[in-house]
Design a protein around this motif. Structure first.
Motif, PDB file in Angstrom:
ATOM      1  N   LYS A 151      26.789  29.855  38.635  1.00  0.00           N
ATOM      2  CA  LYS A 151      27.744  29.913  37.524  1.00  0.00           C
ATOM      3  C   LYS A 151      27.147  29.455  36.194  1.00  0.00           C
ATOM      4  N   SER A 152      25.852  29.202  36.163  1.00  0.00           N
ATOM      5  CA  SER A 152      25.233  28.797  34.895  1.00  0.00           C
ATOM      6  C   SER A 152      25.254  29.981  33.937  1.00  0.00           C
ATOM      7  N   CYS A 205      33.473  30.944  48.212  1.00  0.00           N
ATOM      8  CA  CYS A 205      33.735  32.361  48.470  1.00  0.00           C
ATOM      9  C   CYS A 205      32.536  33.153  47.976  1.00  0.00           C
ATOM     10  N   GLU A 206      32.243  34.233  48.686  1.00  0.00           N
ATOM     11  CA  GLU A 206      31.153  35.121  48.292  1.00  0.00           C
ATOM     12  C   GLU A 206      31.722  36.462  47.842  1.00  0.00           C
ATOM     13  N   ASP A 222      42.187  41.836  38.585  1.00  0.00           N
ATOM     14  CA  ASP A 222      43.487  41.324  39.021  1.00  0.00           C
ATOM     15  C   ASP A 222      43.550  41.191  40.543  1.00  0.00           C
ATOM     16  N   ILE A 223      43.127  42.224  41.257  1.00  0.00           N
ATOM     17  CA  ILE A 223      43.171  42.194  42.721  1.00  0.00           C
ATOM     18  C   ILE A 223      42.203  41.132  43.256  1.00  0.00           C
ATOM     19  N   ALA A 224      41.012  41.036  42.670  1.00  0.00           N
ATOM     20  CA  ALA A 224      40.035  40.034  43.119  1.00  0.00           C
ATOM     21  C   ALA A 224      40.566  38.620  42.904  1.00  0.00           C
ATOM     22  N   MET A 225      41.260  38.387  41.803  1.00  0.00           N
ATOM     23  CA  MET A 225      41.840  37.058  41.564  1.00  0.00           C
ATOM     24  C   MET A 225      42.927  36.759  42.595  1.00  0.00           C
ATOM     25  N   THR A 228      33.225  37.314  35.594  1.00  0.00           N
ATOM     26  CA  THR A 228      34.485  36.562  35.569  1.00  0.00           C
ATOM     27  C   THR A 228      34.896  36.193  36.992  1.00  0.00           C
ATOM     28  N   ILE A 229      34.739  37.143  37.916  1.00  0.00           N
ATOM     29  CA  ILE A 229      35.056  36.855  39.319  1.00  0.00           C
ATOM     30  C   ILE A 229      34.120  35.785  39.863  1.00  0.00           C
ATOM     31  N   ILE A 230      32.816  35.951  39.643  1.00  0.00           N
ATOM     32  CA  ILE A 230      31.847  34.965  40.139  1.00  0.00           C
ATOM     33  C   ILE A 230      32.166  33.582  39.592  1.00  0.00           C
TER      34      ILE A 230
END
Length: 181
Positions: A159-160, A129-130, A10-13, A121-123
């Motif tokens: 993202k593959s 963004c890194e 949640d925080i990363a999103m 999910t974050i990646i």
């Protein structure tokens, strides 16, 4: 939320939505100090002092699609319920740091959860963004850097499905090998 990994997601999103170019997720798990500490830093747009004061109110959100924002208030409540703390620092134009802790052996503490799924999910949500993920215990640590991964892959799509599956397995395997997991 039933796992700390969901709070982290949640925080990363939120960091991604804030236009971050770098998100750092640091988890320190210590038997010696009976503590789990989570730090999530970004270099996004930041928040005003007024927003920081209001962000732990579940009836405050900057989103226009709904009238409540439960992620940060639920995380703060979870920390405090487990004899931990919650702190958020932010500066407009510089970014935001969320830092929290949990008493490790507290009966009410949620498990860390599936960080492999959380990180992929974050990646998969990153655009320009890194991500830097660092997990450590009293004895060991490991780091995953999307910048380093992109350099190793030399142009292959991070993202593959094959690469995301490998990242998930890499994280889960390393966390399993950590003595506190």
């Amino acid at each position: 939320m039933k796992e700390l990994s969901m709070h982290i997601l949640d925080i990363a999103m939120n960091s991604i939505s804030a236009g971050s170019k770098l998100i750092e997720i640091i988890i320190e798990e210590s038997n010696n100090s009976n503590l789990i500490k989570i730090i999530i830093k970004d270099d996004g747009c930041g928040m005003s002092d007024d927003t920081i004061k209001r962000v732990t109110d579940p009836f405050y959100t900057t989103r226009t699609t709904r009238k409540v924002g439960l992620g940060i208030p639920l995380l703060k409540e979870a920390c405090e319920r487990c004899n931990g703390y919650f702190n958020i620092n932010s500066e407009i134009g510089k970014g935001t740091t969320v830092e929290c802790s949990f008493e490790r052996d507290n009966i009410d503490r949620a498990p860390v959860g599936n960080m492999g799924d959380t990180i992929i999910t974050i990646i998969n949500s990153l655009n320009n963004c890194e991500l830097l993920y660092n997990y450590s215990t009293d004895e060991k640590s490991f780091v995953l850097s999307t910048l380093e991964l992109r350099n190793i892959l030399g142009g292959a799509d991070i993202k593959s499905n094959d690469i995301l599956l490998w990242v998930k397995e890499y994280i889960n395997e390393n966390m399993k090998n950590m003595s506190n997991y």
